[in-house]
Write an enzyme that holds these catalytic residues in place. Structure first.
Site, short mmCIF file in Angstrom:
data_model
loop_
_atom_site.label_atom_id
_atom_site.label_comp_id
_atom_site.label_asym_id
_atom_site.label_seq_id
_atom_site.Cartn_x
_atom_site.Cartn_y
_atom_site.Cartn_z
N CYS A 72 3.88 0.96 15.18
CA CYS A 72 3.70 1.86 14.05
C CYS A 72 2.91 3.08 14.52
O CYS A 72 1.79 2.95 15.03
CB CYS A 72 2.95 1.15 12.93
SG CYS A 72 2.64 2.20 11.49
N HIS A 113 4.83 0.31 0.34
CA HIS A 113 5.49 -0.43 1.41
C HIS A 113 4.75 -1.72 1.74
O HIS A 113 3.53 -1.83 1.55
CB HIS A 113 5.66 0.42 2.67
CG HIS A 113 4.41 1.04 3.19
ND1 HIS A 113 3.86 2.16 2.65
CD2 HIS A 113 3.58 0.69 4.23
CE1 HIS A 113 2.77 2.49 3.31
NE2 HIS A 113 2.55 1.61 4.28
N HIS A 124 0.10 5.82 0.79
CA HIS A 124 -0.84 6.84 1.25
C HIS A 124 -0.06 8.11 1.48
O HIS A 124 1.19 8.10 1.46
CB HIS A 124 -1.56 6.38 2.52
CG HIS A 124 -0.72 5.50 3.42
ND1 HIS A 124 0.36 6.00 4.10
CD2 HIS A 124 -0.77 4.18 3.70
CE1 HIS A 124 0.92 5.01 4.80
NE2 HIS A 124 0.26 3.88 4.56
N GLU A 133 0.83 -1.21 0.00
CA GLU A 133 0.00 0.00 0.00
C GLU A 133 0.86 1.25 0.00
O GLU A 133 2.08 1.20 0.22
CB GLU A 133 -0.88 0.00 1.26
CG GLU A 133 -0.05 0.00 2.55
CD GLU A 133 -0.88 0.00 3.83
OE1 GLU A 133 -1.86 -0.77 3.91
OE2 GLU A 133 -0.53 0.77 4.74
N HIS A 158 4.49 6.92 8.24
CA HIS A 158 4.57 6.00 9.38
C HIS A 158 5.94 6.14 10.04
O HIS A 158 6.95 6.30 9.34
CB HIS A 158 4.54 4.54 8.91
CG HIS A 158 3.25 4.05 8.36
ND1 HIS A 158 2.04 4.25 8.94
CD2 HIS A 158 3.01 3.30 7.27
CE1 HIS A 158 1.11 3.65 8.23
NE2 HIS A 158 1.66 3.07 7.20
MN MN Z 1 0.79 1.94 5.53
#
Ligand code: MN
Length: 145
Positions: free
Chosen positions: A113, A99, A61, A59, A65
């Site tokens: 995370c 990632h 975005h 994914e 993170h």
């Molecule tokens: Mn992610």
């Protein structure tokens, strides 16, 4: 407030949840929400654990993170590069970067995370984006499990 550690990567009163509500591009992974934002820390701290042979979704975005490996070892794909990761390594995943984590080193892979409470939705690759990523043989090897 103190949340007591109960051993074996479990904390008092914190549920071990399904990784995501739905989807199929992940395997053998759980989620625990350890912290859900307070006052001037609008962040969520989650603990994910991938069992041996499992992986998180591929994914990207806009939100970033911050990851701290807490248990075991494995690999992470960051953009077009695969990295070996082990306990106590710190990984920053920048905005809009593909990632995936994999527990592919005969060990579970557990990691903390940190994310902003207010964040955009995850994007999964389209068939076209996936074939573009797979132009890189090391990415193909990493993704084709
Ligand atoms: Mn992610």
């Amino acid at each position: 407030m103190i949340v007591e550690y109960k051993g074996d990567y479990n904390w008092d009163n914190i549920d071990v949840l399904a990784y995501k509500e739905n989807g199929t591009n992940f395997k053998s992974i759980t989620r625990q929400v350890l912290f859900d934002g307070l006052d001037d820390i609008p962040c969520q701290l989650r603990y994910f654990e991938v069992q041996e042979g499992g992986y998180s979704s591929l994914e990207r975005h806009v939100h970033v993170h911050l990851v701290l490996i807490l248990r075991g070892c494995g690999q992470v794909m960051l953009g077009d590069t695969i990295h070996d990761v082990k306990e106590k390594d710190i990984i920053t995943i920048p905005s809009k970067t593909w990632h995936r984590f994999r527990a592919n080193a005969k060990s579970p892979l557990g990691f903390l995370c940190l994310v902003n409470v207010d964040r955009d939705k995850v994007q999964l690759p389209t068939a076209e984006q996936l074939s573009e990523l797979k132009q890189n043989p090391s990415i193909t090897e990493f993704l084709d499990v």
